[in-house]
Design a protein around this motif. Structure first.
Motif, PDB file in Angstrom:
ATOM      1  N   ALA A  55       0.911  -1.331   0.065  1.00 14.63           N
ATOM      2  CA  ALA A  55       0.173   0.116  -0.204  1.00 14.63           C
ATOM      3  C   ALA A  55       0.746   1.116   0.135  1.00 14.63           C
ATOM      4  O   ALA A  55       0.419   2.182  -0.559  1.00 14.63           O
ATOM      5  N   ARG A  56       1.930   1.052   0.633  1.00 22.87           N
ATOM      6  CA  ARG A  56       2.944   2.390   0.632  1.00 22.87           C
ATOM      7  C   ARG A  56       3.527   2.591  -0.931  1.00 22.87           C
ATOM      8  O   ARG A  56       3.376   3.918  -1.140  1.00 22.87           O
ATOM      9  N   ALA A  57       3.579   1.756  -1.855  1.00 22.19           N
ATOM     10  CA  ALA A  57       3.917   1.910  -3.098  1.00 22.19           C
ATOM     11  C   ALA A  57       2.849   2.356  -3.565  1.00 22.19           C
ATOM     12  O   ALA A  57       2.979   3.430  -4.593  1.00 22.19           O
ATOM     13  N   LEU A  58       1.656   1.975  -3.530  1.00 20.49           N
ATOM     14  CA  LEU A  58       0.332   2.676  -4.550  1.00 20.49           C
ATOM     15  C   LEU A  58       0.152   3.853  -3.688  1.00 20.49           C
ATOM     16  O   LEU A  58      -0.144   4.604  -4.511  1.00 20.49           O
ATOM     17  N   LEU A  59       0.514   4.299  -2.448  1.00 17.87           N
ATOM     18  CA  LEU A  59       0.340   5.853  -2.125  1.00 17.87           C
ATOM     19  C   LEU A  59       1.008   6.585  -2.601  1.00 17.87           C
ATOM     20  O   LEU A  59       0.801   7.822  -3.063  1.00 17.87           O
ATOM     21  N   SER A  60       2.547   6.108  -2.973  1.00 16.02           N
ATOM     22  CA  SER A  60       3.405   6.949  -3.443  1.00 16.02           C
ATOM     23  C   SER A  60       3.139   7.020  -4.972  1.00 16.02           C
ATOM     24  O   SER A  60       3.569   8.297  -5.547  1.00 16.02           O
ATOM     25  N   SER A  61       2.112   6.477  -5.587  1.00 17.95           N
ATOM     26  CA  SER A  61       2.060   6.621  -6.876  1.00 17.95           C
ATOM     27  C   SER A  61       0.721   7.432  -7.175  1.00 17.95           C
ATOM     28  O   SER A  61       0.568   7.966  -8.405  1.00 17.95           O
ATOM     29  N   LEU A  62       0.049   7.956  -6.129  1.00 17.16           N
ATOM     30  CA  LEU A  62      -1.036   8.934  -6.028  1.00 17.16           C
ATOM     31  C   LEU A  62      -0.642  10.307  -6.318  1.00 17.16           C
ATOM     32  O   LEU A  62       0.532  10.818  -5.969  1.00 17.16           O
ATOM     33  N   VAL A 284      16.311   3.908  -4.378  1.00 19.52           N
ATOM     34  CA  VAL A 284      15.676   2.700  -3.794  1.00 19.52           C
ATOM     35  C   VAL A 284      15.721   2.807  -2.321  1.00 19.52           C
ATOM     36  O   VAL A 284      16.688   3.329  -1.920  1.00 19.52           O
ATOM     37  N   ARG A 285      14.627   2.490  -1.977  1.00 15.40           N
ATOM     38  CA  ARG A 285      14.503   2.609  -0.279  1.00 15.40           C
ATOM     39  C   ARG A 285      15.193   1.760   0.282  1.00 15.40           C
ATOM     40  O   ARG A 285      15.833   0.678  -0.202  1.00 15.40           O
ATOM     41  N   VAL A 286      15.317   1.899   1.735  1.00 20.17           N
ATOM     42  CA  VAL A 286      16.375   0.961   2.298  1.00 20.17           C
ATOM     43  C   VAL A 286      16.045  -0.188   2.385  1.00 20.17           C
ATOM     44  O   VAL A 286      16.912  -1.169   2.536  1.00 20.17           O
ATOM     45  N   GLU A 287      14.913  -0.694   2.403  1.00 25.59           N
ATOM     46  CA  GLU A 287      14.294  -2.032   2.542  1.00 25.59           C
ATOM     47  C   GLU A 287      14.217  -2.551   1.128  1.00 25.59           C
ATOM     48  O   GLU A 287      13.715  -3.798   0.951  1.00 25.59           O
ATOM     49  N   GLY A 288      14.605  -1.867  -0.266  1.00 26.06           N
ATOM     50  CA  GLY A 288      14.698  -2.601  -1.553  1.00 26.06           C
ATOM     51  C   GLY A 288      13.455  -2.231  -2.326  1.00 26.06           C
ATOM     52  O   GLY A 288      13.477  -2.541  -3.315  1.00 26.06           O
ATOM     53  N   THR A 289      12.773  -1.585  -1.714  1.00 26.59           N
ATOM     54  CA  THR A 289      11.625  -0.953  -2.687  1.00 26.59           C
ATOM     55  C   THR A 289      11.605   0.112  -3.404  1.00 26.59           C
ATOM     56  O   THR A 289      12.708   0.932  -3.129  1.00 26.59           O
ATOM     57  N   TYR A 290      11.032   0.630  -4.572  1.00 27.22           N
ATOM     58  CA  TYR A 290      11.086   1.885  -5.065  1.00 27.22           C
ATOM     59  C   TYR A 290       9.937   2.092  -5.890  1.00 27.22           C
ATOM     60  O   TYR A 290       8.795   1.248  -6.287  1.00 27.22           O
ATOM     61  N   GLU A 291       9.715   3.310  -6.285  1.00 28.08           N
ATOM     62  CA  GLU A 291       8.377   4.004  -7.020  1.00 28.08           C
ATOM     63  C   GLU A 291       8.745   5.025  -8.256  1.00 28.08           C
ATOM     64  O   GLU A 291       9.593   5.770  -7.780  1.00 28.08           O
ATOM     65  N   LEU A 292       8.572   4.721  -9.321  1.00 29.12           N
ATOM     66  CA  LEU A 292       8.787   5.686 -10.368  1.00 29.12           C
ATOM     67  C   LEU A 292       7.132   5.961 -10.811  1.00 29.12           C
ATOM     68  O   LEU A 292       6.499   5.568 -11.281  1.00 29.12           O
ATOM     69  N   GLY A 333      -2.931   6.795 -15.452  1.00 32.18           N
ATOM     70  CA  GLY A 333      -3.578   6.438 -14.073  1.00 32.18           C
ATOM     71  C   GLY A 333      -3.295   4.914 -13.870  1.00 32.18           C
ATOM     72  O   GLY A 333      -3.586   4.357 -12.777  1.00 32.18           O
ATOM     73  N   GLY A 334      -2.592   4.204 -14.859  1.00 34.73           N
ATOM     74  CA  GLY A 334      -2.140   2.766 -14.393  1.00 34.73           C
ATOM     75  C   GLY A 334      -0.732   2.411 -13.645  1.00 34.73           C
ATOM     76  O   GLY A 334      -0.079   3.341 -13.535  1.00 34.73           O
ATOM     77  N   ILE A 335      -0.691   1.363 -12.956  1.00 32.23           N
ATOM     78  CA  ILE A 335       0.376   1.161 -12.263  1.00 32.23           C
ATOM     79  C   ILE A 335       0.983  -0.166 -12.710  1.00 32.23           C
ATOM     80  O   ILE A 335       0.200  -1.298 -12.841  1.00 32.23           O
ATOM     81  N   ALA A 336       2.238  -0.573 -13.140  1.00 27.24           N
ATOM     82  CA  ALA A 336       2.923  -1.512 -13.543  1.00 27.24           C
ATOM     83  C   ALA A 336       3.598  -1.936 -12.150  1.00 27.24           C
ATOM     84  O   ALA A 336       4.583  -1.050 -11.683  1.00 27.24           O
ATOM     85  N   SER A 337       3.308  -2.891 -11.418  1.00 34.42           N
ATOM     86  CA  SER A 337       4.119  -3.692 -10.514  1.00 34.42           C
ATOM     87  C   SER A 337       4.922  -4.927 -10.518  1.00 34.42           C
ATOM     88  O   SER A 337       4.600  -5.401 -11.624  1.00 34.42           O
TER      89      SER A 337
END
Length: 529
Positions: A55-62, A284-292, A333-337
């Protein structure tokens, strides 16, 4: 956190490595310190990958912006709408949420028990209950729904996809909340805060609704919580778009995996447009995730830069390190995960630089332990690979299996010879039969046609339907024509620009790294129809 990466494997248990050996080879469910993944499977070429995210990644995409639009009008939404079965949306939710109901009619519950979603009150008195929108209608209006068509607002207000947009709750709790967002209100029951935040974000992502700064901060604070509800690491799927077409910017999200002890934060991620321009870059975040995030609709390629992490740069590719970039198409508006990669240790060979052809493939070969190079610290990429070294490479690719005690021997490979056991293993699997004179000829160079035969047999000699030769120098019926056709069908080779395969050319060590990396990728990722 242990690094666990799943691959989509297609292999034959009758292959030379066996199912266990081949799984070890490409890193099926590997933990930190184990084999490094070469790539992550994704759907049809050019389509956006869809995988679990957070959900953090989804929030960052908004989109973050202040609330806006004309004054809200309750009549803007057609709610509750009547369904094809004659029951309206509110009645559907009451029926679906009822425990032990008795019905007074197809759409009317006579008696039942309900659990109020946000305060956990249990009651059988319908007079105490409301059916509430997780994201209130006024909040949606101010977050972008004011610009929608009446039909789109009707679809949002009556959305039952995922069963999270509408809940039964007590009237008191619903009135208390009103149209407040999470910056101003949280459910009275602490145990549902993570669920509430996750579902709020999921709905806003599904309908391309914006968040304001205070709302974003409140949600991210909750979604970062890692002690009571462990909200930070709870997975979330990417919602299907509610609007057709979607609106607003697109996003690409994912994570990296890396060898144990590798810092994630020095790694950066870039999104390139179809004309090779950098559109977005992020760390990349310290836990290894990222959002473009904030991407215009379009087709992108994604590059991962190792920086000071000690890992090598690479593209998101179905071929793994050094492979061709895989296009990712995202709609408005799409998200590729699930755009994930396994970062690999940069090779320390003195004669290999980042601009070398097949650098990524050599790096993967080094990171998996398939090659250690020469004692003087070189890899010697342009040196031809000999048959004994080929045996060693395949043996390590198979996961260093036990050598049968009765494995064949060759008169020109006496006990104690370099790669003695590896050559015996190769013969025990049927990958090699030696020469008519009984020898193995360990010092002979390997030609490209023989290399095709080695890999084909290593794969278990799969059944193939022979098509007309795709290479000008490999006529039907020639030695290893079937094996070369298989190599092309698996996209392990594309041949030379002049249309030839170069069947009798020697294979250099850099090209061998490319062939082996592509082979491993073809095992890990099913062929595209």
């Amino acid at each position: 956190m242990a690094m666990v990466t799943a691959f989509f494997l297609t292999f034959s248990a009758s292959g030379p490595a066996g199912s266990a050996g081949l799984a070890t080879m490409v890193g099926l469910a590997t933990e930190a310190g184990g084999p490094i993944p070469i790539g992550v499977a994704s759907p049809v070429y050019g389509s956006p990958p869809q995988a679990l995210t957070t959900a953090r990644a989804l929030l960052s995409s908004l989109t973050v912006r202040p609330p806006g639009g004309p004054a809200y009008q309750e009549t803007a939404y057609d709610y509750p709408a009547m369904g094809d079965d004659g029951c309206n949306t509110r009645e559907h939710v009451l029926i679906a949420s009822a425990g032990g109901p008795t019905m007074a009619g197809p759409c009317t519950v006579a008696t039942a028990q309900w659990i109020s979603q946000w305060d956990r009150v249990v009651t059988g008195d319908q007079a105490l209950l409301d059916v509430a929108h997780t994201v209130p209608l006024e909040e949606a209006w101010l977050s972008g729904a004011w610009a929608w068509t009446p039909e789109q607002r009707r679809d949002f207000a009556n959305d039952l996809v995922g069963n999270i947009s509408l809940y039964v709750t007590t009237k008191d709790t619903n009135v208390e909340r009103g149209s407040a967002d999470p910056a101003r209100w949280w459910p009275p029951h602490d145990g549902v805060h993570c669920k509430y935040a996750t579902e709020w974000v999921w709905i806003k992502a599904r309908w391309n609704l914006s968040v304001d700064e205070a709302e974003y901060t409140a949600l991210m604070t909750q979604l970062n919580e890692a002690e009571t509800n462990m909200c930070r690491d709870k997975p979330s799927n990417v919602p299907p778009l509610g609007l057709t077409p979607g609106v607003g910017p697109a996003a690409i999200v994912g994570r990296i995996f890396a060898p144990s002890g590798t810092p994630y934060s020095p790694v950066s991620v870039q999104a390139y447009s179809a004309n090779h321009a950098i559109v977005k870059q992020t760390q990349v975040r310290v836990e290894g995730t990222y959002e473009l995030t904030g991407l215009p609709a379009g087709t992108y390629t994604v590059k991962f830069l190792g920086g000071t992490s000690g890992t090598t740069d690479q593209w998101y590719s179905e071929w793994g390190p050094g492979g061709f970039p895989k296009p990712i198409t995202v709609a408005a508006g799409g998200i590729a995960s699930g755009v994930d990669v396994g970062m690999i240790v940069a090779p320390s060979f003195t004669d290999i630089r980042a601009d070398n052809q097949f650098y990524g493939e050599i790096a993967w070969l080094f990171s998996t332990g398939i090659t250690e190079g020469y004692p003087d610290g070189t890899y010697r990429p342009l040196t031809g690979i000999k048959r004994d070294a080929m045996a060693a490479f395949l043996y390590r690719l198979a996961g260093n299996p036990a050598v049968p005690a009765d494995a064949p021997t060759f008169p020109d490979v006496p006990a104690g010879s370099q790669f003695y056991d590896e050559i015996r293993w190769l013969a025990s699997t049927g990958i090699t039969r030696g020469f008519p004179d009984g020898g193995f000829h360990p010092a002979d160079n390997v030609n490209r046609d023989a290399m095709a035969a080695f890999l084909y047999r290593f794969d278990g000699s799969p059944n193939i339907s022979l098509a007309p030769s795709v290479f000008s120098d490999v006529p039907a019926g020639s030695q290893f024509a079937a094996e070369i056709s298989w190599l092309a069908a698996e996209r392990i080779t594309t041949g030379y620009p002049d249309g030839s395969f170069g069947a009798h050319r020697e294979v250099n060590r850099d090209a061998m790294a490319a062939f082996m990396t592509r082979y491993a990728a073809s095992v890990a990722i099913p062929s595209t129809p």
